[in-house]
Structures are given as structure tokens and as C-alpha cells.
Motif scaffolding. Sequence first.
Motif, short mmCIF file in Angstrom:
data_model
loop_
_atom_site.label_atom_id
_atom_site.label_comp_id
_atom_site.label_asym_id
_atom_site.label_seq_id
_atom_site.Cartn_x
_atom_site.Cartn_y
_atom_site.Cartn_z
N ARG A 60 0.83 -1.22 0.00
CA ARG A 60 0.00 0.00 0.00
C ARG A 60 0.86 1.26 0.00
NH1 ARG A 60 -5.29 -0.17 1.26
NH2 ARG A 60 -5.16 1.78 2.41
N LEU A 65 -1.22 4.40 -1.27
CA LEU A 65 -2.52 4.37 -0.61
C LEU A 65 -2.33 4.72 0.87
CD1 LEU A 65 -4.07 1.18 -2.22
CD2 LEU A 65 -4.75 3.55 -2.59
N ARG A 84 1.67 7.41 -8.74
CA ARG A 84 0.24 7.08 -8.72
C ARG A 84 -0.53 8.02 -9.64
NH1 ARG A 84 -4.08 9.16 -5.86
NH2 ARG A 84 -2.75 10.33 -4.43
N ILE A 91 -2.86 -2.37 -10.18
CA ILE A 91 -2.95 -3.00 -8.87
C ILE A 91 -4.09 -4.02 -8.83
CG2 ILE A 91 -4.48 -1.27 -7.83
CD1 ILE A 91 -2.58 -1.51 -5.29
N PHE A 93 -6.07 -6.48 -5.81
CA PHE A 93 -6.15 -6.79 -4.39
C PHE A 93 -6.57 -8.24 -4.18
CE2 PHE A 93 -7.25 -2.29 -4.88
CZ PHE A 93 -6.31 -1.71 -4.04
N GLY A 97 -12.75 -7.11 -6.19
CA GLY A 97 -13.15 -5.71 -6.16
C GLY A 97 -13.71 -5.21 -7.47
N LEU A 99 -16.76 -3.85 -9.86
CA LEU A 99 -18.01 -3.12 -9.63
C LEU A 99 -19.16 -4.00 -10.10
CD1 LEU A 99 -16.96 0.46 -10.77
CD2 LEU A 99 -16.87 -0.57 -8.50
N LEU A 114 -12.03 6.20 -17.01
CA LEU A 114 -11.75 7.27 -16.04
C LEU A 114 -10.65 8.19 -16.54
CD1 LEU A 114 -11.89 5.26 -12.71
CD2 LEU A 114 -13.45 7.06 -13.42
N ASN B 211 -12.15 -1.27 -0.43
CA ASN B 211 -11.47 -1.80 -1.62
C ASN B 211 -11.70 -0.95 -2.87
OD1 ASN B 211 -10.04 -3.76 -2.86
ND2 ASN B 211 -11.39 -5.43 -2.18
N HIS B 212 -12.98 -0.62 -3.09
CA HIS B 212 -13.34 0.16 -4.27
C HIS B 212 -12.84 1.60 -4.16
CE1 HIS B 212 -16.82 -2.81 -5.19
NE2 HIS B 212 -15.71 -3.14 -5.80
N ASP B 214 -10.20 2.54 -2.48
CA ASP B 214 -8.75 2.45 -2.71
C ASP B 214 -8.45 2.40 -4.21
OD1 ASP B 214 -7.98 2.53 -0.13
OD2 ASP B 214 -7.61 0.38 0.10
N LEU B 215 -9.25 1.61 -4.90
CA LEU B 215 -9.03 1.45 -6.34
C LEU B 215 -9.15 2.80 -7.04
CD1 LEU B 215 -8.60 -0.97 -8.29
CD2 LEU B 215 -11.01 -0.76 -8.86
N MET B 216 -10.17 3.57 -6.67
CA MET B 216 -10.38 4.88 -7.28
C MET B 216 -9.21 5.81 -6.96
SD MET B 216 -13.05 5.12 -9.08
CE MET B 216 -14.25 3.90 -9.54
N ARG B 217 -8.68 5.66 -5.74
CA ARG B 217 -7.53 6.46 -5.36
C ARG B 217 -6.32 6.09 -6.21
NH1 ARG B 217 -5.03 9.65 -1.57
NH2 ARG B 217 -3.05 8.75 -0.93
#
Lengths: 279, 320
Positions: A60, A65, A84, A91, A93, A97, A99, A114, B211-212, B214-217
Motif C-alpha cells: 500500500r 494508498l 500514482r 494493482i 487486491f 473488487g 463493480l 476514467l 477496496n473500491h 482504494d481502487l479509485m484512489r
Amino acid sequence: MSTSMTNDVPAVRVQGVTRIFAARKGSGVTALDDVSLTVAPGEFVSLIGPSGCGKSTLLRLVADLDVPTSGSIEVFGKPARQARIDQDYGIAFQQAGLLPWRTVAGNIELPLELHGVGKAARRARAAELIALVGLADFASHYPDQLSGGMQQRVAIARSLAESPSLLLMDEPFGALDEMTRERMQNELVRICAETQAAVVFVTHSIPEAVFLSNRVVVMSPRPGRIRSIVSVGLGEMSGRGEDLREDEGFFHALSQVRELLHGDEAGINPTGVRGVETR
Amino acid sequence: MPTQTERTAPLNRGALGVPELRVPHRRSTVVRPRLRAGVFGLAGLALLGLVWELYKTVGPADGVVLGGVTVLPRTTDLAMPHLAVMFERLFEPVTGAASALPLWQAVLAGSLFTLGIAAVGWLVGVTVGLALALLMQRLRLAESAILPWIILSQTVPLIAIAPLVRRWGAQLQFGEFTWESWMSVALIASYLAFFPVSIGALRGLGSPDANHVDLMRCYAVGWWKILWRLRLPASVGYLLPALRLAAVSAVVGSVVAEVSIGLRGGIGRLIVEYAGAAGGDPGKPWAPIFGSILVGLVAAGFVGLIGLFLRRFRRGEVST
Ligand SMILES: Nc1ncnc2c1ncn2[C@@H]1O[C@H](COP(=O)(O)OP(=O)(O)OP(=O)(O)O)[C@@H](O)[C@H]1O
Ligand SMILES: [Mg+2]
């Protein structure tokens, strides 16, 4: 985005990093204590160690993060934060994760969308990645229609979407059964050979770490430190196949990592071997 | 690249020990509970009617009185008209006057009037509720500053604020614009409607997994993009029940506010008016009650329709 890789700029450079989580009372938890690690471009490095030794914390920190209490982290020669913002890494996890309201293709397209990539280019890239992870028939399915392993493969495809030169993976195969897991490992080896990306890979499985990596970083807990780094030296990524698991070098590295890990119980003084590279 | 397809080919489905797709049953599992819910709903309604009629035939004319307290109502035709009486009354004229409309038409006109006001109130309430939730989501400080007031706002009885709103409204006037009574009613409806929306939306916006987030970050995107791509879609499951509650609250608020403000033309007024007629015409007061139920159903149905359009965002949610 794929940056021009000059060999002297490491993919990741962690220098004297300490991370202390403040506690409401007491001195807090030292998750990482004076950790230094360098990952070369295109290199596959695994982090292994008992639960709570700070593997996720280190990952992280590299992903920005979280920020270190002290020490510095550079990714491709830039501060982690800049890396970043520049989208230098992908990345994945432990939980996929995804959507839930997006299809497989939609999830893989998310980072591209995005970042303003056009629709046609997005479609093409997603189709390419979906084929890469072998989900061609499932592009328009939703995550709840997929098995855990398939979801994980979508997450890996998503992490590859912007062709990063660095992949950060935190136990991506943790939730998979042994058979799926080995197939996914083979797949990851193939993907890495194709994309030439550097990988920092967190795992609890010794064979997984040894099979995948150029180097295995063995960590010890409380405070989290690097106990030792094992160079596996099993050869080029592209040459790795199923038969490697039967290789003698594989077993040698396996027992080496195992001994280092179990050094805990054998009472080896962890500070004694800190930072030592067993080559 | 033929080699690549060759390599990936054996990894497809079966080879990976991946279970068969779980799609084919989806459609039927979605439709069947809905159908069943409809059937049960109708059955419940029929049962209610049955109990009504049954008690009316077997219950004592003076009601059930225990220790001087009436536990169950009188069963006279005046207190409890037959369902058929209520129904037939709908098709008779409102009054004896020659020009009088059939009762159902008058009630329907009133229902539409109230529905319109409730819709305006709902829209205003939803807008305000969403705006407050967004503000609270954006700023921690705003949450601790506003949230207690939002909750406190609902403890003020409607009857107390209605005359206030009316009086303040009457003093408003800029240029062409004059405040009208129906606006007061809509405002009171929105006062009830904004509450569930702000609370539901706040919970929904905060609902994405760490989790989500963090992903956006990791993707280094700003607050608005995270809102649009993650927080709003994730909040749909929380928002829809809130919108439904807001719709029903707006209808109830409109009816009550019509009565307290004395606005003519809506269901609230009809309920008061027809209640006076109950003495000689026991079926009549029931008509506007049915009307208000109808308005509530239409309002809730409208939100159901919104939910249908947003059902993509409700995947993985247990069907209710
Ligand atoms: N946000 C946090 N706040 C407080 N303490 C934390 C936080 N995150 C991690 N820690 C602590 O830091 C230590 C290392 O945690 P970390 O998650 O990095 O371990 P890990 O090696 O990834 O373990 P595992 O293998 O179980 O995932 C743990 O003792 C944990 O309690
Ligand atoms: Mg971890």
C-alpha cells in the motif's frame, strides 16, 4: 503507461521505510521497521511472511494508498505519489473488487474510461485483455455470474488495462482452490513474459512465491522487517512452464524459503539476518 | 498471434474447473417472486375485506366493550357500511344537485390535484435531500453540523409548521411571482420527503467497499468522478427505498397540509368535507380515503418504475 525503461532506474526503490500505526493508547503498532528493497524493471519479486508482518502495508505504501512514517519510496525514480498520479502501476487486491453493476468488459474498461480513453480504443483494449485472461465468452456477463477465479482474472485484466510497467498484487490468488491457483500462476507467468512488467507480489504460499519470482523477500513480524531475500534464479519468465515445478532448483529454493520462514520458531535472531541476501 | 490464442484456448471455462454459468435461472427467479408478491398482496386485500364483512355480520351492534372501553367498533350500517355500499356510492352523484358529478369523478379530480402537489413536494424534497447528503459526504464537518438538525427537524409536528409556512408564504412576493397556498402544501410535503432521502443517500454514498475507494484512489481521479462512477451507483440500493418512503411521505404530508392550511381542491379537503356527510350517507367518506390510497399507490409505483430503470445497479442485492 509504459515508460521507457532504462536499466539503471529501478521500478521500485524503498529506502529505510518505517510505518507506525498510531494507537489510541500505547506506542502504536510498528508495521514496518526500516525496510529497504529495490525492484528492477521487469523483475518479479514476491513478499512472503507470517500474517501481520506488514506485506500489505508495504504494498500500500508503494501504491501511495498510505504514507510511510519515515523513509522514502520511489517508483520509476519518482515519488510514489507522482507515480500514482501518472498511473505508473496497475494493482490487484486480494478481493477482486469488481463493480457489480458493470460487465466484465465494463470493469476492465473502467480505468481507461476514467482516464478519458475513447470508446473505440477502450473496446479494443478490453477485448484484447479478455482474450488474454481467457474469458472471451464472458465479456458481457456481470461479476455475480462468475466464479471467484474468473472474477480474479477480470481483476488482473483490469490491472493490466493501461499496460503498466509495474504490477502490485496483494494475494490475488488467495481465495482460489489449488488447481485454479496453479493455472492462474502459469497464466501470470505468461502475461509477465508478454508485458515485461515488474511485479511486486504478496503471497502466503511458498511454492507460489518460488515458482513465480526472480527473488523472494522473506519477512518477519513485530516489527515487520525483511529477514532475508532469496534469489530463485529459475531463468527467464518466458521459459517457465509446468515442468519447472519438478525442477531441482525449484525444490532447493523452496526449502531455503521454508527454512527462513520457520527460522521464527527455531529461535534465529531476526536482526542477525536482516537485509542479508542469500544468493 | 496464433500462439497466444493457442495458449489461452485450454484455459477457457471447463479447463479451469470453473463451474457452469449461473445465468439461465436469473429471469425466472426475478419475475416469479414479483408475481407471487402481487398474488399475496391481492390475497391480503381480499382477506381484509372478508374480515370486515365477517365482523360486521357476527359482531355485536354496539361494538365490543371491555371495562367501559370500546375495543372493537360498532357494526351498524352507519359505523361500518358494507363494502358494496362504499363501492356503489362511488357511482352516484356527489350531491343531490342536478349538475353534480359522479362521486368517483370528484374524488379522482381531487386525487390528481393532490398527486400534483405531492409530486412537486417530492421533487423539491429529493433535491434538497440529495444536496444535503452530498454536502455531508464531501465534508465531515458538515455531517456533524447538519445531521442532528435533520433528525431534529422531523420531531416538529406538521400541524405546528403548517400555519407558519402559510403566514410566511403570504408575505413573499417578488415582481410577478406571488406565493400561493398550494405552494405551502408542497413545501410541507417536501419537508417530510427530504428526510428519508438525505439519510438514505448519506448511507448509500458511504456504502462502497474500502477496496473500491482504494481502487479509485489508485486511479487518481477526483471527487466528482468517484461520485459519478462509484458512490452514486453504489447508493442506488439505499436510495430507492428512501425515494419510495419520500413519495409516500409527500402524499401524506400533502393531504394533512391541505387540511391544516385549508386548501380547496384536493383529497384532504374532500376527506374533511365528506366526513360531515357520514350521518346520512355512510358510504361517502370512504371514497376520498380510497382516493388517497390510490395516490399513494401511484406515487410508490412511480418509484418502482425508477427502480426498474436502475436495476443494473442493484445486482447482487437480495430480491425483496
Ligand atoms: N490501518 C491500520 N491501522 C492500524 N494498524 C494497522 C493498519 N493496517 C495494518 N495495521 C497493522 O500493521 C501490521 C501489518 O499489517 P499488514 O496488513 O501489512 O499485514 P500482512 O503482512 O499483510 O498480513 P496478512 O498476511 O494477514 O495479510 C498488523 O499488525 C496490523 O495490525
Ligand atoms: Mg495482507
